[in-house]
Design an enzyme around this catalytic site. Sequence first.
Site, short mmCIF file in Angstrom:
data_model
loop_
_atom_site.label_atom_id
_atom_site.label_comp_id
_atom_site.label_asym_id
_atom_site.label_seq_id
_atom_site.Cartn_x
_atom_site.Cartn_y
_atom_site.Cartn_z
N ASP A 196 0.85 -1.18 0.00
CA ASP A 196 0.00 0.00 0.00
C ASP A 196 0.89 1.23 0.00
O ASP A 196 1.29 1.73 1.05
CB ASP A 196 -0.91 -0.01 1.23
CG ASP A 196 -2.12 0.87 1.08
OD1 ASP A 196 -2.06 1.81 0.27
OD2 ASP A 196 -3.12 0.62 1.76
N HIS A 280 -9.85 -3.13 -8.24
CA HIS A 280 -9.72 -1.88 -7.50
C HIS A 280 -8.86 -0.86 -8.25
O HIS A 280 -9.24 0.31 -8.36
CB HIS A 280 -9.11 -2.19 -6.12
CG HIS A 280 -8.88 -0.99 -5.27
ND1 HIS A 280 -9.90 -0.29 -4.68
CD2 HIS A 280 -7.73 -0.36 -4.92
CE1 HIS A 280 -9.40 0.73 -3.99
NE2 HIS A 280 -8.09 0.70 -4.11
#
Length: 363
Positions: A196, A280
């Site tokens: 991330d 996503h």
Amino acid sequence: MVRSAGAAALGAGVSGCGGAPEGRAASTRGLPRYGPDGSAVARRAQEAARVRPFAGDRQAGVSTPQQRHVLLLAYDLDEPRPAALRTTLGRFTSALPGLVEEARRAALTVTVAVGPGLLRTAPVPHLPIFAGDRLDPAGCGGDLLVQFCAADPATVAGAAGELTRRTAGGVRWRQPGFLPPTPPGQTPRNVLGFKDGTANPAPEECERWVWDSRGGTYLVVRRVHVDVADFAALPLSRQEEVIGRHRADGAPLGGSREHDQPDMFAKTPQGRYVIPPHAHIRAAAPHLDGGARMLRRGYSYDNGADDRGLLFLAYMRDPALFVRVQQRLAERDELSRFIEHRGSAVGYVLPGAAGRPLGAGLV
């Protein structure tokens, strides 16, 4: 968000603007446990994020290299609110240089943003309610948002206590967050086990998309609850299809390295998109917004066994960008099955003091 006693894109990017200068709880099915203790990240932040002068043209804590711990505090100001805001900002301007200098070894940054309805210029809009939101009103909004970041939680808590005593108002909500233990030079992972922090804007892109001409920017805060157990129950290949990246190395599907540009048009020999239509990273892709970018500075949070996830912090010149991206994510993103947005706030990050009180000319 954690109430006081009195991501837009998950997995898309959390580190700061390429280091541009300024004036994760129990796991299942092999996912890692990230707790808020000890990490090489803290040491790197301490070395790389040497304290910037509070009185620069821009506040620190936006493109500053990301520190290990964060605490977000939202305050409700006393009435009349404009007067309480001016009083509070004046007190902050006096107190902050000493706080930051005292906590130099912990690389403390304090970033102050003003919520909707209190600025004469740089108006702050209210965010709409998005499909799938489960917002708790007591964990949303705020007249004043303050972000505390440092290499250790004690420094963060101490600075927060000092400024709270100087605020003409009370705490509306608070939410701590942390980065997981991460080897030097590697991208942190979120509570789903995926990297991330891969796709943030470069410094020159921040000049275009993050900072405005005054040296301010808008901050969007979202507390995103993540159903780790349900996501972990998926086979690894399905997890990767939901995100659009490989879990092991962060490379986009069809790519071989973490920072490869995702190829949204690549297809398998059977004619299927390599990056699935509802992945996503496809819904969050910057090309859908003419290349406009947000600077993400996300953290994991852990409010107990029933509430873990992402403390999403994003900075941008125009908060309408977040609205567009979040609407797409709510409509198209397969990851939405596993997340709930439970907290939300928006504010304008004031320009640096630069020899005058914070907010001068704006409040």
